[in-house]
Motif scaffolding. Structure first.
Motif, PDB file in Angstrom:
ATOM      1  N   GLU A 122      26.666  48.235  42.334  1.00 50.52           N
ATOM      2  CA  GLU A 122      27.184  47.482  41.191  1.00 50.52           C
ATOM      3  C   GLU A 122      28.680  47.209  41.339  1.00 50.52           C
ATOM      4  N   ALA A 123      29.411  48.204  41.835  1.00 52.78           N
ATOM      5  CA  ALA A 123      30.854  48.029  41.998  1.00 52.78           C
ATOM      6  C   ALA A 123      31.172  46.938  43.009  1.00 52.78           C
ATOM      7  N   ALA A 124      30.319  46.787  44.028  1.00 55.77           N
ATOM      8  CA  ALA A 124      30.516  45.737  45.024  1.00 55.77           C
ATOM      9  C   ALA A 124      30.125  44.365  44.492  1.00 55.77           C
ATOM     10  N   SER A 125      29.608  44.329  43.285  1.00 53.00           N
ATOM     11  CA  SER A 125      29.114  43.084  42.682  1.00 53.00           C
ATOM     12  C   SER A 125      29.976  42.607  41.525  1.00 53.00           C
ATOM     13  N   VAL A 126      31.161  43.177  41.369  1.00 57.33           N
ATOM     14  CA  VAL A 126      31.962  42.910  40.172  1.00 57.33           C
ATOM     15  C   VAL A 126      33.031  41.852  40.356  1.00 57.33           C
ATOM     16  N   TRP A 127      33.938  42.060  41.309  1.00 57.67           N
ATOM     17  CA  TRP A 127      35.236  41.384  41.219  1.00 57.67           C
ATOM     18  C   TRP A 127      35.205  39.911  41.574  1.00 57.67           C
ATOM     19  N   MET A 128      34.516  39.528  42.626  1.00 52.56           N
ATOM     20  CA  MET A 128      34.478  38.103  42.982  1.00 52.56           C
ATOM     21  C   MET A 128      33.925  37.282  41.826  1.00 52.56           C
ATOM     22  N   GLN A 129      32.806  37.711  41.285  1.00 52.68           N
ATOM     23  CA  GLN A 129      32.154  36.887  40.273  1.00 52.68           C
ATOM     24  C   GLN A 129      32.865  36.930  38.927  1.00 52.68           C
ATOM     25  N   PHE A 130      33.244  38.119  38.465  1.00 55.30           N
ATOM     26  CA  PHE A 130      33.830  38.201  37.136  1.00 55.30           C
ATOM     27  C   PHE A 130      35.265  37.683  37.089  1.00 55.30           C
ATOM     28  N   VAL A 131      36.039  37.885  38.152  1.00 53.58           N
ATOM     29  CA  VAL A 131      37.397  37.346  38.147  1.00 53.58           C
ATOM     30  C   VAL A 131      37.359  35.827  38.300  1.00 53.58           C
ATOM     31  N   THR A 132      36.410  35.299  39.067  1.00 51.62           N
ATOM     32  CA  THR A 132      36.260  33.842  39.150  1.00 51.62           C
ATOM     33  C   THR A 132      35.922  33.272  37.777  1.00 51.62           C
ATOM     34  N   ALA A 133      34.966  33.883  37.093  1.00 48.88           N
ATOM     35  CA  ALA A 133      34.578  33.403  35.764  1.00 48.88           C
ATOM     36  C   ALA A 133      35.717  33.555  34.767  1.00 48.88           C
ATOM     37  N   TYR A 134      36.377  34.698  34.789  1.00 45.97           N
ATOM     38  CA  TYR A 134      37.527  34.920  33.901  1.00 45.97           C
ATOM     39  C   TYR A 134      38.621  33.890  34.183  1.00 45.97           C
ATOM     40  N   GLY A 135      38.947  33.697  35.446  1.00 52.90           N
ATOM     41  CA  GLY A 135      40.026  32.786  35.792  1.00 52.90           C
ATOM     42  C   GLY A 135      39.774  31.369  35.326  1.00 52.90           C
ATOM     43  N   GLY A 136      38.554  30.874  35.574  1.00 57.17           N
ATOM     44  CA  GLY A 136      38.244  29.508  35.174  1.00 57.17           C
ATOM     45  C   GLY A 136      38.104  29.329  33.680  1.00 57.17           C
ATOM     46  N   LEU A 137      37.434  30.272  33.032  1.00 55.00           N
ATOM     47  CA  LEU A 137      37.117  30.106  31.611  1.00 55.00           C
ATOM     48  C   LEU A 137      38.238  30.578  30.691  1.00 55.00           C
ATOM     49  N   VAL A 138      38.793  31.738  30.968  1.00 52.90           N
ATOM     50  CA  VAL A 138      39.785  32.337  30.057  1.00 52.90           C
ATOM     51  C   VAL A 138      41.202  31.935  30.443  1.00 52.90           C
ATOM     52  N   ASP A 139      41.569  32.201  31.698  1.00 48.12           N
ATOM     53  CA  ASP A 139      42.947  31.947  32.121  1.00 48.12           C
ATOM     54  C   ASP A 139      43.273  30.455  32.092  1.00 48.12           C
ATOM     55  N   LEU A 140      42.390  29.610  32.623  1.00 50.99           N
ATOM     56  CA  LEU A 140      42.679  28.179  32.696  1.00 50.99           C
ATOM     57  C   LEU A 140      42.225  27.401  31.470  1.00 50.99           C
ATOM     58  N   ALA A 141      40.956  27.558  31.091  1.00 52.74           N
ATOM     59  CA  ALA A 141      40.395  26.732  30.021  1.00 52.74           C
ATOM     60  C   ALA A 141      40.626  27.300  28.634  1.00 52.74           C
ATOM     61  N   GLY A 142      41.043  28.570  28.545  1.00 57.34           N
ATOM     62  CA  GLY A 142      41.308  29.157  27.242  1.00 57.34           C
ATOM     63  C   GLY A 142      40.100  29.203  26.332  1.00 57.34           C
ATOM     64  N   VAL A 143      38.953  29.575  26.874  1.00 60.09           N
ATOM     65  CA  VAL A 143      37.723  29.647  26.074  1.00 60.09           C
ATOM     66  C   VAL A 143      37.941  30.536  24.856  1.00 60.09           C
ATOM     67  N   ARG A 144      37.440  30.081  23.731  1.00 60.35           N
ATOM     68  CA  ARG A 144      37.647  30.811  22.476  1.00 60.35           C
ATOM     69  C   ARG A 144      36.383  30.774  21.632  1.00 60.35           C
ATOM     70  N   ALA A 145      36.391  31.535  20.570  1.00 61.09           N
ATOM     71  CA  ALA A 145      35.237  31.600  19.671  1.00 61.09           C
ATOM     72  C   ALA A 145      34.904  30.208  19.154  1.00 61.09           C
ATOM     73  N   GLY A 146      33.620  29.891  19.160  1.00 57.30           N
ATOM     74  CA  GLY A 146      33.159  28.600  18.665  1.00 57.30           C
ATOM     75  C   GLY A 146      33.008  27.541  19.724  1.00 57.30           C
ATOM     76  N   ASP A 147      33.561  27.774  20.929  1.00 57.83           N
ATOM     77  CA  ASP A 147      33.422  26.801  22.018  1.00 57.83           C
ATOM     78  C   ASP A 147      31.986  26.761  22.529  1.00 57.83           C
TER      79      ASP A 147
END
Length: 336
Positions: A122-147
């Motif tokens: 599980e630990a080997a399955s975390v960082w590439m996928q979740f940081v990619t998703a976080y970076g695109g959705l949260v850091d760049l797009a600013g995803v928020r409640a209601g989107d």
């Protein structure tokens, strides 16, 4: 000695070899890790084929993700200890620090302790996928409640992570998949809605699901002609984050839609986040918080032994997986 995955020419999975090489010694700022599990991503396939952003230097190692136990520390490394269970955040070139082997070096800044409740797989399955998703959705797009977030290639490890990250931010996740074959699996994985792109009109269906407004955030690793449908499905002032190019066919872009909707189409890669100390720390904190609270959890599709690394690449390229492909490393095998 130490077995490492290497290749001497670009090509299909058959070019991969499991070769005996010396155990490396950590230099200043480096950590030596005895691996227990390795994560496999589309990036490794593209690198092996010679289609990645950097070219291999032969004989070439490969691999971005590993989890295991620290065996030695180089000079100047603090905050980590020998015997500690850790995993690696991809924040380096595979030509500098290939991760797919039994004993690997990693820069200390990329090494993090993983929660005790996670297995090495599980630990080997975390960082590439979740940081990619976080970076695109949260850091760049600013995803928020209601989107409403539309997620292409949703059955991939990053796609599944994006569903979870969208939910952690309070957004609704619409999963795109080519046919309806994976619909129930995607719904079980948390998707609020699933659209089969080969069977349904994507823009019309997104319109129905959003009351005609369209999606404010679109997360796409495919590109190609289908990107035109995503532009049509986008809301006014939407952000379309393109983080891959699985389809290299040119996109027939409707510039009028981009212009009059005030759209932002943004190319994104993981290393924007992981090579910036502040942004990497924020990403690790976000993902670690989600893991601790049970809001984020890696989904593993299948595990292969290290000896079957070529088979794992074949399975990846067949495209039938739902979640992460993991390589298990048996450090106690008798190979005498």
């Amino acid at each position: 000695m130490n077995r490492a995955v290497r290749f001497h020419e670009t090509g299909g999975p058959d070019v991969l070899r499991l070769e005996e090489v010396p155990v490396p010694a950590p230099g200043p700022g480096e950590v030596l890790i005895r691996t227990r599990a390795l994560g496999l991503n589309r990036a490794e396939s593209m690198f092996r084929l010679g289609q990645y952003g950097i070219d291999p230097v032969f004989p070439s190692g490969i691999g971005y993700e590993a989890a295991g136990v620290i065996e030695a520390l180089g000079d100047g490394v603090s905050g980590l200890s020998v015997g500690e269970a850790v995993s690696v955040v991809p924040s380096f070139a595979m030509t500098d620090y290939p991760m797919h082997g039994e004993a690997v070096l990693a820069p200390a800044g990329a090494v993090v302790a993983h929660p005790e409740r996670l297995s090495f797989e599980e630990a080997a399955s975390v960082w590439m996928q979740f940081v990619t998703a976080y970076g695109g959705l949260v850091d760049l797009a600013g995803v928020r409640a209601g989107d409403t977030v539309v997620i292409s290639a949703a059955s991939s490890s990053v796609g599944l992570a994006a569903i979870q990250v969208a939910h952690k931010a309070g957004a609704r996740a619409i999963a795109l998949t080519r046919t309806g074959a994976k619909r129930e699996q995607l719904l079980a994985a948390g998707a609020d809605e699933v659209i089969a792109t080969a069977e349904e009109d994507v823009a019309a269906r997104v319109g129905e699901l959003t009351g005609g407004k369209g999606a404010r955030v679109i997360f796409d690793p495919v590109g190609g002609p289908a990107l035109a449908d995503l532009v049509e499905a986008a809301a006014h002032e939407a952000v379309i984050v393109v983080y891959g190019v699985l389809n290299r066919t040119p996109t027939p872009l409707n510039v009028g839609e981009v212009l009059f909707k005030h759209l932002t189409i943004r190319g994104f890669e993981l290393f924007e986040i992981t090579t910036d100390d502040r942004r990497r720390a924020e990403a690790v904190a976000f993902v670690s918080d989600g893991l601790a609270k049970g809001e984020l959890a890696p989904v593993i599709d299948r595990t292969f032994p290290l000896e079957a690394i070529a088979d794992a690449h074949r399975y990846l390229e067949a495209g039938g997986q739902v979640g992460k492909i993991v390589i298990a490393v048996d450090q106690h095998e008798d190979r005498s």
